[in-house]
Scaffold this active site. Structure first.
Site, PDB file in Angstrom:
ATOM      1  N   ARG A  24      36.638  30.721  46.211  1.00 53.37           N
ATOM      2  CA  ARG A  24      37.486  29.559  46.470  1.00 53.37           C
ATOM      3  C   ARG A  24      36.819  28.573  47.426  1.00 53.37           C
ATOM      4  NH1 ARG A  24      42.359  33.085  48.456  1.00 53.37           N
ATOM      5  NH2 ARG A  24      40.493  34.006  49.401  1.00 53.37           N
ATOM      6  N   ARG A  25      35.962  29.060  48.335  1.00 52.27           N
ATOM      7  CA  ARG A  25      35.353  28.169  49.334  1.00 52.27           C
ATOM      8  C   ARG A  25      34.031  27.600  48.799  1.00 52.27           C
ATOM      9  NH1 ARG A  25      35.859  32.232  54.308  1.00 52.27           N
ATOM     10  NH2 ARG A  25      35.572  33.674  52.575  1.00 52.27           N
TER      11      ARG A  25
ATOM     12  N   ALA B 221      31.514  35.331  46.035  1.00 52.80           N
ATOM     13  CA  ALA B 221      30.130  35.236  46.532  1.00 52.80           C
ATOM     14  C   ALA B 221      30.018  34.410  47.806  1.00 52.80           C
ATOM     15  CB  ALA B 221      29.239  34.643  45.440  1.00 52.80           C
TER      16      ALA B 221
ATOM     17  N   PRO C 188      32.379  51.727  48.310  1.00 54.37           N
ATOM     18  CA  PRO C 188      31.881  51.827  49.684  1.00 54.37           C
ATOM     19  C   PRO C 188      32.961  52.262  50.678  1.00 54.37           C
ATOM     20  CG  PRO C 188      31.600  49.581  48.769  1.00 54.37           C
ATOM     21  CD  PRO C 188      32.596  50.312  47.930  1.00 54.37           C
TER      22      PRO C 188
ATOM     23  N   LYS D 267      42.615  49.765  44.457  1.00 53.44           N
ATOM     24  CA  LYS D 267      41.244  50.285  44.315  1.00 53.44           C
ATOM     25  C   LYS D 267      41.224  51.547  43.431  1.00 53.44           C
ATOM     26  CE  LYS D 267      39.085  46.998  46.385  1.00 53.44           C
ATOM     27  NZ  LYS D 267      38.133  46.115  45.672  1.00 53.44           N
TER      28      LYS D 267
ATOM     29  N   TYR E 185      46.782  48.531  48.928  1.00 48.66           N
ATOM     30  CA  TYR E 185      45.325  48.340  48.799  1.00 48.66           C
ATOM     31  C   TYR E 185      44.717  49.557  48.111  1.00 48.66           C
ATOM     32  CZ  TYR E 185      40.413  47.518  49.839  1.00 48.66           C
ATOM     33  OH  TYR E 185      39.053  47.345  49.721  1.00 48.66           O
TER      34      TYR E 185
ATOM     35  N   ASN F 250      33.557  41.337  42.314  1.00 48.46           N
ATOM     36  CA  ASN F 250      33.570  41.701  43.737  1.00 48.46           C
ATOM     37  C   ASN F 250      34.737  41.076  44.496  1.00 48.46           C
ATOM     38  OD1 ASN F 250      32.196  42.261  46.506  1.00 48.46           O
ATOM     39  ND2 ASN F 250      32.410  40.024  46.420  1.00 48.46           N
TER      40      ASN F 250
ATOM     41  N   GLU G   6      33.913  40.042  56.595  1.00 47.39           N
ATOM     42  CA  GLU G   6      35.155  39.375  57.020  1.00 47.39           C
ATOM     43  C   GLU G   6      36.398  40.135  56.549  1.00 47.39           C
ATOM     44  OE1 GLU G   6      34.781  35.309  55.601  1.00 47.39           O
ATOM     45  OE2 GLU G   6      32.767  35.220  56.429  1.00 47.39           O
TER      46      GLU G   6
ATOM     47  N   SER H  34      36.178  51.102  46.125  1.00 45.88           N
ATOM     48  CA  SER H  34      36.187  51.428  47.554  1.00 45.88           C
ATOM     49  C   SER H  34      36.428  52.925  47.703  1.00 45.88           C
ATOM     50  CB  SER H  34      37.330  50.670  48.246  1.00 45.88           C
ATOM     51  OG  SER H  34      37.513  51.136  49.574  1.00 45.88           O
TER      52      SER H  34
HETATM   53  P1  NDP Z   1      34.908  39.398  52.614  1.00 52.91           P
HETATM   54  O1  NDP Z   1      36.257  38.999  53.088  1.00 52.91           O
HETATM   55  O2  NDP Z   1      33.741  39.204  53.510  1.00 52.91           O
HETATM   56  O3  NDP Z   1      34.604  38.688  51.203  1.00 52.91           O
HETATM   57  C1  NDP Z   1      35.583  38.639  50.201  1.00 52.91           C
HETATM   58  C2  NDP Z   1      35.141  37.670  49.110  1.00 52.91           C
HETATM   59  O4  NDP Z   1      36.137  37.650  48.086  1.00 52.91           O
HETATM   60  C3  NDP Z   1      34.983  36.261  49.627  1.00 52.91           C
HETATM   61  O5  NDP Z   1      33.834  35.684  49.049  1.00 52.91           O
HETATM   62  C4  NDP Z   1      36.241  35.567  49.128  1.00 52.91           C
HETATM   63  O6  NDP Z   1      35.937  34.195  48.880  1.00 52.91           O
HETATM   64  C5  NDP Z   1      36.458  36.307  47.809  1.00 52.91           C
HETATM   65  N1  NDP Z   1      37.825  36.164  47.322  1.00 52.91           N
HETATM   66  C6  NDP Z   1      38.971  36.628  47.893  1.00 52.91           C
HETATM   67  N2  NDP Z   1      40.030  36.276  47.157  1.00 52.91           N
HETATM   68  C7  NDP Z   1      39.541  35.575  46.091  1.00 52.91           C
HETATM   69  C8  NDP Z   1      40.147  34.928  44.985  1.00 52.91           C
HETATM   70  N3  NDP Z   1      41.482  34.927  44.805  1.00 52.91           N
HETATM   71  N4  NDP Z   1      39.355  34.302  44.079  1.00 52.91           N
HETATM   72  C9  NDP Z   1      38.023  34.299  44.244  1.00 52.91           C
HETATM   73  N5  NDP Z   1      37.395  34.874  45.275  1.00 52.91           N
HETATM   74  C10 NDP Z   1      38.152  35.507  46.187  1.00 52.91           C
HETATM   75  O7  NDP Z   1      35.052  40.954  52.217  1.00 52.91           O
HETATM   76  P2  NDP Z   1      34.011  41.995  51.576  1.00 52.91           P
HETATM   77  O8  NDP Z   1      32.734  41.368  51.257  1.00 52.91           O
HETATM   78  O9  NDP Z   1      34.032  43.182  52.432  1.00 52.91           O
HETATM   79  O10 NDP Z   1      34.814  42.345  50.249  1.00 52.91           O
HETATM   80  C11 NDP Z   1      34.255  42.263  48.949  1.00 52.91           C
HETATM   81  C12 NDP Z   1      34.822  43.377  48.093  1.00 52.91           C
HETATM   82  O11 NDP Z   1      34.409  44.634  48.634  1.00 52.91           O
HETATM   83  C13 NDP Z   1      36.344  43.432  48.022  1.00 52.91           C
HETATM   84  O12 NDP Z   1      36.717  43.736  46.694  1.00 52.91           O
HETATM   85  C14 NDP Z   1      36.705  44.584  48.952  1.00 52.91           C
HETATM   86  O13 NDP Z   1      37.914  45.186  48.600  1.00 52.91           O
HETATM   87  C15 NDP Z   1      35.518  45.497  48.718  1.00 52.91           C
HETATM   88  N6  NDP Z   1      35.267  46.494  49.752  1.00 52.91           N
HETATM   89  C16 NDP Z   1      35.059  46.136  51.052  1.00 52.91           C
HETATM   90  C17 NDP Z   1      34.806  47.109  52.008  1.00 52.91           C
HETATM   91  C18 NDP Z   1      34.644  46.775  53.454  1.00 52.91           C
HETATM   92  O14 NDP Z   1      34.776  47.708  54.292  1.00 52.91           O
HETATM   93  N7  NDP Z   1      34.342  45.537  53.832  1.00 52.91           N
HETATM   94  C19 NDP Z   1      34.679  48.523  51.628  1.00 52.91           C
HETATM   95  C20 NDP Z   1      34.920  48.792  50.237  1.00 52.91           C
HETATM   96  C21 NDP Z   1      35.163  47.801  49.336  1.00 52.91           C
HETATM   97  P3  NDP Z   1      36.909  32.954  49.130  1.00 52.91           P
HETATM   98  O15 NDP Z   1      37.795  33.303  50.288  1.00 52.91           O
HETATM   99  O16 NDP Z   1      35.955  31.821  49.390  1.00 52.91           O
HETATM  100  O17 NDP Z   1      37.645  32.804  47.834  1.00 52.91           O
HETATM  101  C1  8X3 Z   2      37.593  48.940  52.449  1.00 53.63           C
HETATM  102  C2  8X3 Z   2      37.303  50.201  53.192  1.00 53.63           C
HETATM  103  O1  8X3 Z   2      38.308  52.204  54.345  1.00 53.63           O
HETATM  104  O2  8X3 Z   2      39.256  50.034  54.909  1.00 53.63           O
HETATM  105  O3  8X3 Z   2      37.803  49.169  51.100  1.00 53.63           O
HETATM  106  O4  8X3 Z   2      39.721  51.034  52.805  1.00 53.63           O
HETATM  107  S1  8X3 Z   2      38.728  50.884  53.830  1.00 53.63           S
END
Ligand code: NDP
Ligand code: 8X3
Length: 259
Positions: free
Chosen positions: A38-39, A14, A187, A161, A157, A91, A193, A144
């Site tokens: 983690r943050r 989150a 998505p 998924k 990856y 998530n 990020e 995804s």
């Molecule tokens: P971000 O990098 O913006 O956010 C990722 C989040 O996951 C951060 O809050 C991070 O928090 C947390 N996270 C990562 N590793 C851990 C861990 N070991 N323990 C707890 N928290 C963790 O990416 P998105 O918001 O885009 O990604 C969220 C989800 O959506 C992922 O599962 C990603 O695969 C999926 N997704 C993303 C897409 C995209 O194009 N962006 C498309 C489809 C799916 P912190 O580092 O503080 O722990």
């Molecule tokens: C993240 C979207 O297209 O980079 O799940 O795999 S993609």
């Protein structure tokens, strides 16, 4: 305290991107929250923002979903406090690298598998029994489009998924005699990020991913999560694919426009 106040929404990952917007969306709907990542500092900022703006109760927890003991400890604490999640949004996740399989990094592979698959299982294994005991709850797994179709360099990856989608199906069949539902949200490209993490901090390369078209915003995905969670109890959305209009699948992307 009403029952709903004791039935918060638990969002992992989150502190950024999609998870953070899910938290904002649920807070707007008046739901109490448990937010983990983690943050911790980032979570604390979000906690202040949401409590101030929406008067909801927000609990934050520094948590690495890969750490099974820490997950168990957090969930036990929540249970002792009577804060059994009504909704779990699994998530937390990441992509690391985009090399061909035969050149891939073991470290990147471990991070993805341990977070996206084992982490999701860790949290689910401790939370879902509490839902089953109450015969209510909803697990939303962040999949995804990468879990529907592989693309060059996506390999591990993609596999994680595909696993998220398989595990959502598995949860649904194993929970058939309960009222607990499981949904996968799949998505396409969302500007977060994600790409900066994937390319190990290379901002220029990350920006290129979203150039020349309009990607999804994390808010769009949070809307989809809210839709499946707010569906009537007899309706269960198993997999919701949500794409930018300019991206029809991982290969077919129109970079010719920005609007
Ligand atoms: P971000 O990098 O913006 O956010 C990722 C989040 O996951 C951060 O809050 C991070 O928090 C947390 N996270 C990562 N590793 C851990 C861990 N070991 N323990 C707890 N928290 C963790 O990416 P998105 O918001 O885009 O990604 C969220 C989800 O959506 C992922 O599962 C990603 O695969 C999926 N997704 C993303 C897409 C995209 O194009 N962006 C498309 C489809 C799916 P912190 O580092 O503080 O722990
Ligand atoms: C993240 C979207 O297209 O980079 O799940 O795999 S993609």
């Amino acid at each position: 305290m009403s029952d709903d106040r004791l039935s918060p929404v638990f969002v992992t990952g989150a502190s950024a991107g999609i998870g953070r917007e899910c938290a904002r969306q649920f807070a707007r709907d008046g739901r109490d929250l448990i937010l983990a990542a983690r943050r911790l500092e980032r979570l604390e900022e979000l906690e202040s923002e949401l409590e101030e703006a929406h008067g909801v109760e927000v609990r934050v927890a520094e948590l690495d979903v890969r750490d099974r003991d820490a997950v168990e400890e957090l969930v036990s604490r929540l249970e002792r406090e009577g804060r059994v999640p009504e909704v779990l949004v699994n998530n937390a996740g990441l992509a690391a690298g985009k090399a061909p399989l035969h050149e891939g990094s073991f470290d990147d592979w471990d991070r993805m598998i341990d977070t996206n698959v084992t982490g999701l299982l860790n949290v689910s294994r401790f939370v879902v029994p509490l839902m089953v005991r109450r015969d209510r709850g909803h697990v939303v797994n962040m999949g995804s489009i990468a879990g529907h179709m592989v693309y060059p360099g996506g390999n591990v990856y993609n596999a994680t998924k595909f696993a998220v989608r398989a595990l959502t199906q598995a949860m649904n069949v194993d929970l058939v005699d309960t009222r607990v539902r499981a949904s996968c949200i799949s998505p396409g490209a969302v500007e977060t990020e994600f790409s900066e993490v994937r390319f190990h901090g290379d901002e220029e390369r990350a920006e290129q991913v979203y150039e020349g078209y309009r990607p999804l915003r994390p808010e769009d995905v949070a809307d989809a999560v809210a839709y499946v969670v707010n569906a009537p109890p007899h309706v269960s959305v198993h997999d919701l694919v949500i794409m930018p209009t300019a991206q029809r699948n991982p290969y077919v992307l129109d970079r010719g426009r920005r609007g």
